[in-house]
Design a protein around this motif. Structure first.
Motif, PDB file in Angstrom:
ATOM      1  N   ARG A 154       0.837  -1.210   0.000  1.00  0.00           N
ATOM      2  CA  ARG A 154       0.000   0.000   0.000  1.00  0.00           C
ATOM      3  C   ARG A 154       0.867   1.254   0.000  1.00  0.00           C
ATOM      4  N   ASN A 155       1.894   1.271   0.822  1.00  0.00           N
ATOM      5  CA  ASN A 155       2.795   2.428   0.867  1.00  0.00           C
ATOM      6  C   ASN A 155       3.559   2.581  -0.444  1.00  0.00           C
ATOM      7  N   GLN A 157       2.539   1.665  -3.419  1.00  0.00           N
ATOM      8  CA  GLN A 157       1.601   2.180  -4.423  1.00  0.00           C
ATOM      9  C   GLN A 157       1.383   3.681  -4.247  1.00  0.00           C
ATOM     10  N   GLU A 158       1.213   4.104  -3.018  1.00  0.00           N
ATOM     11  CA  GLU A 158       0.992   5.529  -2.740  1.00  0.00           C
ATOM     12  C   GLU A 158       2.206   6.363  -3.126  1.00  0.00           C
ATOM     13  N   ASN A 159       3.403   5.790  -2.987  1.00  0.00           N
ATOM     14  CA  ASN A 159       4.635   6.500  -3.328  1.00  0.00           C
ATOM     15  C   ASN A 159       5.082   6.246  -4.769  1.00  0.00           C
ATOM     16  N   ARG A 160       4.231   5.540  -5.537  1.00  0.00           N
ATOM     17  CA  ARG A 160       4.500   5.237  -6.948  1.00  0.00           C
ATOM     18  C   ARG A 160       5.808   4.463  -7.150  1.00  0.00           C
ATOM     19  N   GLN A 161       6.113   3.601  -6.190  1.00  0.00           N
ATOM     20  CA  GLN A 161       7.302   2.753  -6.311  1.00  0.00           C
ATOM     21  C   GLN A 161       7.019   1.506  -7.141  1.00  0.00           C
ATOM     22  N   SER A 163       3.950  -0.089 -10.072  1.00  0.00           N
ATOM     23  CA  SER A 163       2.844   0.323 -10.944  1.00  0.00           C
ATOM     24  C   SER A 163       1.576  -0.488 -10.715  1.00  0.00           C
ATOM     25  N   SER A 164       1.672  -1.600  -9.993  1.00  0.00           N
ATOM     26  CA  SER A 164       0.515  -2.462  -9.764  1.00  0.00           C
ATOM     27  C   SER A 164      -0.599  -1.708  -9.043  1.00  0.00           C
ATOM     28  N   THR A 165      -1.816  -1.892  -9.535  1.00  0.00           N
ATOM     29  CA  THR A 165      -2.982  -1.276  -8.901  1.00  0.00           C
ATOM     30  C   THR A 165      -3.870  -2.322  -8.227  1.00  0.00           C
TER      31      THR A 165
END
Length: 207
Positions: A154-155, A157-161, A163-165
């Motif tokens: 989750r972190n 994804q939030e930091n765009r590390q 690309s998986s959604t």
């Protein structure tokens, strides 16, 4: 919750003095025997010798005998493994990469050490379906790993590390299932190359 820091005295008639030992340390020493020998083949003499205690002290501390000692061993090892693992993730600059490397290290079938949780994985495979309490301990560890993986994803994804959604909760379960499953697979297939390929395929979800 099992108390792991209890000290248990043993009265020795010949000397007239109580023998004091650290249960946590004794359990850790017994764990090494269980890791090397397995639960079924670890003998009472081997366990007592490793723990450095006599039968009197043993049965005062572990009234359920070998089974209770093994459950204490699994519990203590599980707590220690998770604490170290979560601490290392927290200290990592690239947490997703740390997770990747942790899983890839499981491919080295010839060197499955305690830092990778192989003792727990083996217990889960061998005894969890035979013993409800062991199953409960290993299930709790898998849930804790799932939560930790989910928070990490989750972190990221939030930091765009990454690309998986995909839902981080589901990815967390995917990774905890991978940890569980690879211990099953490695008992049938010991090739590091094959295991690595399997793991890398499963880790594509972290891109």
């Amino acid at each position: 919750m099992v108390q792991l820091h209890t000290f248990v005295p043993e009265i020795i008639p010949m000397a007239g003095r109580p023998k004091i030992f650290d249960e946590q340390e004794a359990v850790a020493k017994a764990t090494e025997v269980f890791r090397d020998k397995g639960y079924d083949t670890a003998s009472a003499d081997e366990l007592l010798c490793a723990m450095g205690i006599g039968k009197g002290s043993f049965y005062l501390a572990f009234k359920g005998g070998k089974r209770e000692l093994y459950i204490r061993s699994i519990t203590q090892f599980s707590e220690d493994f998770f604490q170290k693992f979560s601490t290392r993730i927290a200290a990592s600059e690239d947490k997703v990469q740390f997770v990747r490397q942790f899983f890839l290290s499981l491919a080295d079938a010839s060197d499955c050490d305690k830092e990778r949780g192989c003792y727990l994985g083996n217990a889960l495979v061998q005894l969890s379906e035979k013993d409800h309490e062991i199953k409960k301990i290993t299930a709790q560890l898998l849930k804790k790993l799932q939560i930790l993986f989910a928070e990490t994803i989750r972190n990221a994804q939030e930091n765009r590390q990454i690309s998986s959604t995909e839902d981080p909760e589901i990815i967390g379960w995917h990774l905890s299932n991978l940890w569980n499953g690879i211990h099953v697979t490695r008992r049938m297939e010991s090739s590091p190359k094959i295991l690595r390929n399997i793991i890398e395929m499963n880790l594509k979800i972290l891109i």
